[in-house]
Design a protein around this motif. Structure first.
Motif, PDB file in Angstrom:
ATOM      1  N   SER A   5       0.844  -1.178   0.000  1.00 20.35           N
ATOM      2  CA  SER A   5       0.000   0.000   0.000  1.00 20.35           C
ATOM      3  C   SER A   5       0.887   1.237   0.000  1.00 20.35           C
ATOM      4  O   SER A   5       1.663   1.452   0.929  1.00 20.35           O
ATOM      5  N   LEU A  50      11.499  -1.203  -0.434  1.00 12.07           N
ATOM      6  CA  LEU A  50      12.518  -2.054   0.182  1.00 12.07           C
ATOM      7  C   LEU A  50      13.392  -1.299   1.179  1.00 12.07           C
ATOM      8  O   LEU A  50      14.383  -1.831   1.676  1.00 12.07           O
ATOM      9  N   ASP A  51      13.052  -0.021   1.444  1.00  4.04           N
ATOM     10  CA  ASP A  51      13.791   0.805   2.393  1.00  4.04           C
ATOM     11  C   ASP A  51      15.240   1.072   1.959  1.00  4.04           C
ATOM     12  O   ASP A  51      16.118   1.268   2.789  1.00  4.04           O
ATOM     13  N   GLN A  59       3.651   7.377   3.018  1.00  2.00           N
ATOM     14  CA  GLN A  59       3.742   6.160   3.805  1.00  2.00           C
ATOM     15  C   GLN A  59       3.681   4.949   2.890  1.00  2.00           C
ATOM     16  O   GLN A  59       2.883   4.932   1.945  1.00  2.00           O
ATOM     17  N   THR A  61       3.291   0.739   3.125  1.00  2.00           N
ATOM     18  CA  THR A  61       3.056  -0.420   3.970  1.00  2.00           C
ATOM     19  C   THR A  61       3.174  -1.671   3.115  1.00  2.00           C
ATOM     20  O   THR A  61       2.594  -1.736   2.026  1.00  2.00           O
ATOM     21  N   GLY A  64       1.276  -5.410   5.392  1.00  2.00           N
ATOM     22  CA  GLY A  64       0.695  -4.881   6.619  1.00  2.00           C
ATOM     23  C   GLY A  64       1.691  -4.238   7.571  1.00  2.00           C
ATOM     24  O   GLY A  64       1.319  -3.826   8.660  1.00  2.00           O
ATOM     25  N   LEU A  65       2.965  -4.156   7.145  1.00  2.28           N
ATOM     26  CA  LEU A  65       3.993  -3.609   8.029  1.00  2.28           C
ATOM     27  C   LEU A  65       4.568  -2.329   7.433  1.00  2.28           C
ATOM     28  O   LEU A  65       4.681  -2.199   6.213  1.00  2.28           O
ATOM     29  N   ASP A  66       4.955  -1.406   8.311  1.00  2.00           N
ATOM     30  CA  ASP A  66       5.563  -0.174   7.840  1.00  2.00           C
ATOM     31  C   ASP A  66       6.906  -0.483   7.159  1.00  2.00           C
ATOM     32  O   ASP A  66       7.757  -1.178   7.712  1.00  2.00           O
ATOM     33  N   HIS A  70       9.807  -1.877   9.734  1.00  2.00           N
ATOM     34  CA  HIS A  70       9.864  -3.337   9.780  1.00  2.00           C
ATOM     35  C   HIS A  70      10.484  -3.918   8.518  1.00  2.00           C
ATOM     36  O   HIS A  70      10.062  -4.965   8.028  1.00  2.00           O
ATOM     37  N   ARG A  72      13.286  -5.428   7.840  1.00  2.00           N
ATOM     38  CA  ARG A  72      13.883  -6.762   7.876  1.00  2.00           C
ATOM     39  C   ARG A  72      12.804  -7.851   7.782  1.00  2.00           C
ATOM     40  O   ARG A  72      12.932  -8.803   7.013  1.00  2.00           O
ATOM     41  N   ARG A  75      11.444  -7.986   4.282  1.00  2.00           N
ATOM     42  CA  ARG A  75      12.360  -8.606   3.316  1.00  2.00           C
ATOM     43  C   ARG A  75      12.547 -10.100   3.576  1.00  2.00           C
ATOM     44  O   ARG A  75      12.917 -10.839   2.677  1.00  2.00           O
TER      45      ARG A  75
ATOM     46  N   SER B   2      -2.132  -2.254  10.863  1.00  2.00           N
ATOM     47  CA  SER B   2      -1.571  -2.404  12.188  1.00  2.00           C
ATOM     48  C   SER B   2      -1.339  -1.029  12.814  1.00  2.00           C
ATOM     49  O   SER B   2      -1.375  -0.015  12.144  1.00  2.00           O
ATOM     50  N   ASP B   4       1.289   0.311  14.006  1.00  7.28           N
ATOM     51  CA  ASP B   4       2.538   1.045  13.765  1.00  7.28           C
ATOM     52  C   ASP B   4       2.445   1.974  12.559  1.00  7.28           C
ATOM     53  O   ASP B   4       3.209   2.909  12.437  1.00  7.28           O
ATOM     54  N   SER B 114      18.378  -6.824  -0.241  1.00  9.34           N
ATOM     55  CA  SER B 114      17.080  -7.407  -0.585  1.00  9.34           C
ATOM     56  C   SER B 114      16.806  -8.598   0.323  1.00  9.34           C
ATOM     57  O   SER B 114      15.668  -8.977   0.542  1.00  9.34           O
TER      58      SER B 114
END
Lengths: 310, 324
Positions: A5, A50-51, A59, A61, A64-66, A70, A72, A75, B2, B4, B114
């Motif tokens: 997202s 992929l940060d 933002q 996501t 479901g994770l920021d 998050h 790691r 990935r 979630s 966060d 990655s």
């Protein structure tokens, strides 16, 4: 819950705006084609997902994770084929895969993975001697390690011959059938239309269209092109055809025999009768539906007029 | 969604990645595998072997007096430490300058990142991998040479020999940390290479010049020197007390910060090689009471430790915050 997202994502480098207020979602389990010309911002978007780079605003996501907090975890559940990356010259394909398997705590068999991408024969050869296509196959195999929930493939067809590209699409289908979400970027429509459930078209850092393949096709007004083979052609007849209300454009393609290509929305017979009225003998004609390549062109080229962005 | 995501939006959380030892190990292992196959590794092993054997050969041919005194290993440590002091920084800088910048330039850092490794894992893994290459090549070179050295030298002191090896590894670790850290702060291998060269110049030219500058400033009165009395025996047998000036403690300390001096000072702690010949050494008369702890030779271990920890700590902090 969407697999990816992206919410009002902006990324600027000094004065240059790479992405501006980009928003889209990739549904769980779908194959999403991320299409755009080179420099549109596809890699920038993937880099944020992929940060690798940090957003200026907005933002992202993933699963479901920021994406930043998050990364790691994300990935560890994602397989990535990065774009334009060199493999490690002195390591063999087996060592590359062992590294990926080791890193992900997976228990895949390197031989089986290389078999899938058609690189089984080169398993113990150093990657330094690989062709571009072989490197790409190796990277695809690395992306498949650990049966990831999400596959991010950035220009996966780079360096592959048509046969390799077809095999790659086959693997995308297999992974999708397994239940994985596939996010597939490309600058070539042909690569994505065959496998993608939905396609998003990016242009200058903005999403100009997100739709299913057939939806996109419809969106450019059911454009049909009529190809007419005639015995001769003159400017007078060409002008007459062009001035018809349903005709978007007409060009002469080839002179032996003369062929007319006419973009037409409504009645094709009007075109044919207009030609015949001017004493031109229509020898043959055919119609073709607007290809997705045309759709892509119309969204990403400046000369197109009918298309509205969102 | 979630929770966060809600907290993450609006404010910019300063990115800070975690360290996972399994990841660090995986990256280090890959990096070592990669490097061990390069000519560099075997070239280095052979280099250290040849260096030791050549110095030993020279000592045993020309240094008969040294041999008779039974201090041949000390002489070896003395000569070899002078050479390694110069050579190890060069090797570590060459091994490390592309560690991160090179992977960023070719894009292969995206292969590493990655996979579920954090940026900190990658930096630490690289540091360990590259240090391992240098250390293993030192160990291989020293171990092979030990046989020849023991045979050529009349007396062979394993403690001195191993001290030299251990300190060379720690010294190499310090410079590898500097190199990998510098490599992580730039995207260009050219800039990284130039920075490495700058570090080399810093400690080989600038650092010596600083001491000369201090001396000049003290003579001009800009820096207040420390007075001490030197006892001089005149030609007639009488002793005279002559008041003299030396650089203050902090100026001397700056000299001991040089990793090369720290390396040699630390050797004198471990081995029987005389401290007056290696690194920095100050006459006892300079100090009215005890030598300050930070000028004592054991403190050089702390200095080397800081040279390992500080650069990589800065790099760990910074590398988390850049766009790749």
């Amino acid at each position: 819950m969407p697999a990816i997202s992206v919410d009002t994502l902006t990324k600027s480098y000094g004065q240059t705006l790479a992405l501006s207020d980009l928003s889209f979602e990739v549904e769980e389990g779908e194959v999403f084609g991320f299409l755009g010309p080179n420099g549109a911002g596809k890699s920038t978007t993937i880099n944020v997902i992929l940060d690798f780079i940090r957003p200026t605003a907005g933002q992202v996501t993933v699963l479901g994770l920021d994406a930043q907090a998050h990364s790691r975890e994300i990935r560890s559940r994602t397989g990535v084929l990065p774009e334009g990356v060199e493999t490690y010259d002195r390591l063999t394909a087996r060592q590359h895969l062992e590294f990926a398997i080791d890193s992900k705590g997976a228990d895949d068999d390197p031989e089986a993975l290389l078999e899938r991408v058609g690189l089984r024969d080169a398993i113990d050869k150093k990657a330094g001697g690989y062709s571009k296509g072989m490197s790409q196959r190796l990277m695809l195999a690395m992306a498949l390690v650990g049966e990831p929930e999400l596959l991010i493939l950035d220009e996966p067809s780079t360096g592959l011959d048509p046969n390799g590209a077809r095999e790659m699409r086959e693997i995308v289908r297999e992974e999708s059938a397994r239940g994985a979400t596939v996010f597939f970027s490309s600058h070539i429509m042909e690569q994505v239309e065959a496998v993608c459930d939905r396609v998003g078209i990016l242009r200058d850092g903005e999403m100009v269209a997100v739709d299913t393949v057939s939806g996109l096709r419809d969106s450019v007004g059911g454009g049909t092109s009529l190809r007419v083979t005639v015995d001769r052609i003159n400017d007078d007849a060409l002008q007459a055809v062009r001035s018809l209300p349903d005709v978007g454009g007409a060009t002469v393609e080839g002179q032996n025999p003369p062929t007319l290509v006419v973009q037409v929305d409504g009645s094709k017979t009007t075109v044919l009768s207009t030609l015949e009225d001017r004493g031109i003998d229509v020898q043959d004609f055919s119609t073709t539906e607007a290809s997705l390549e045309d759709v892509f062109q119309s969204y990403t080229t400046d000369t197109s007029t009918e298309v509205e962005a969102r | 969604m979630s929770t966060d995501t809600a907290t993450g939006s609006g404010k910019t959380t300063s990115p800070s990645s975690s360290i996972n030892l399994e990841s660090v190990r995986a990256v280090a292992k890959k990096d070592f595998q990669d490097a061990v196959r390069s000519w560099m590794f075997w070239g280095l092993s052979i280099f250290f072997f040849v260096l030791l054997v050549a110095v030993t050969g020279t000592i045993s041919y020309f240094g008969e007096e040294i041999a008779q005194q039974g201090v041949t290993t000390e002489a070896l440590v003395l000569f070899v430490s002078q050479i390694t002091r110069l050579v190890i920084p060069l090797i570590a800088l060459i091994l490390g300058w592309k560690a991160i910048a090179g992977e960023r330039e070719t894009g292969s850092i995206k292969i590493l990142l990655s996979l579920p490794h954090s940026r900190k894992d990658v930096l630490l893994g690289k540091l360990i991998g590259r240090s391992a290459v240098l250390s293993v090549s030192l160990i291989v070179g020293f171990a092979l040479a030990a046989i020849v050295v023991a045979a050529l030298l009349g007396s062979f002191d394993p403690v001195d020999y191993v001290s030299l090896l251990v300190m060379a590894i720690i010294y190499g670790l310090a410079y590898t940390s500097i190199a990998v850290s510098l490599s992580s702060v730039t995207r260009s291998t050219t800039i990284a290479g130039a920075a490495m060269f700058g570090v080399f110049i810093l400690f080989y030219i600038v650092w010596n010049a600083i001491q000369t500058v201090f001396q000049i400033l003290m003579n001009r009165g800009t820096i207040e020197g420390v007075s001490y009395t030197q006892e001089v025996t005149g030609p007639d047998g009488t002793t005279q007390q002559i008041p003299m000036d030396r650089l203050p403690d902090w100026a001397l300390f700056i000299d001991t910060i040089d990793p090369g001096n720290a390396f040699q000072n630390a050797i004198t702690v471990l081995s029987s090689t005389g401290s007056s010949e290696l690194g920095t050494s100050y006459p006892e008369v300079w100090f009215s009471s005890d030598v300050p702890f930070y000028l004592q030779n054991w403190f050089s271990f702390i200095i080397l430790l800081l040279w390992i920890v500080v650069p990589i700590a800065i790099a760990l902090y910074r590398f988390d915050r850049v766009d790749l």
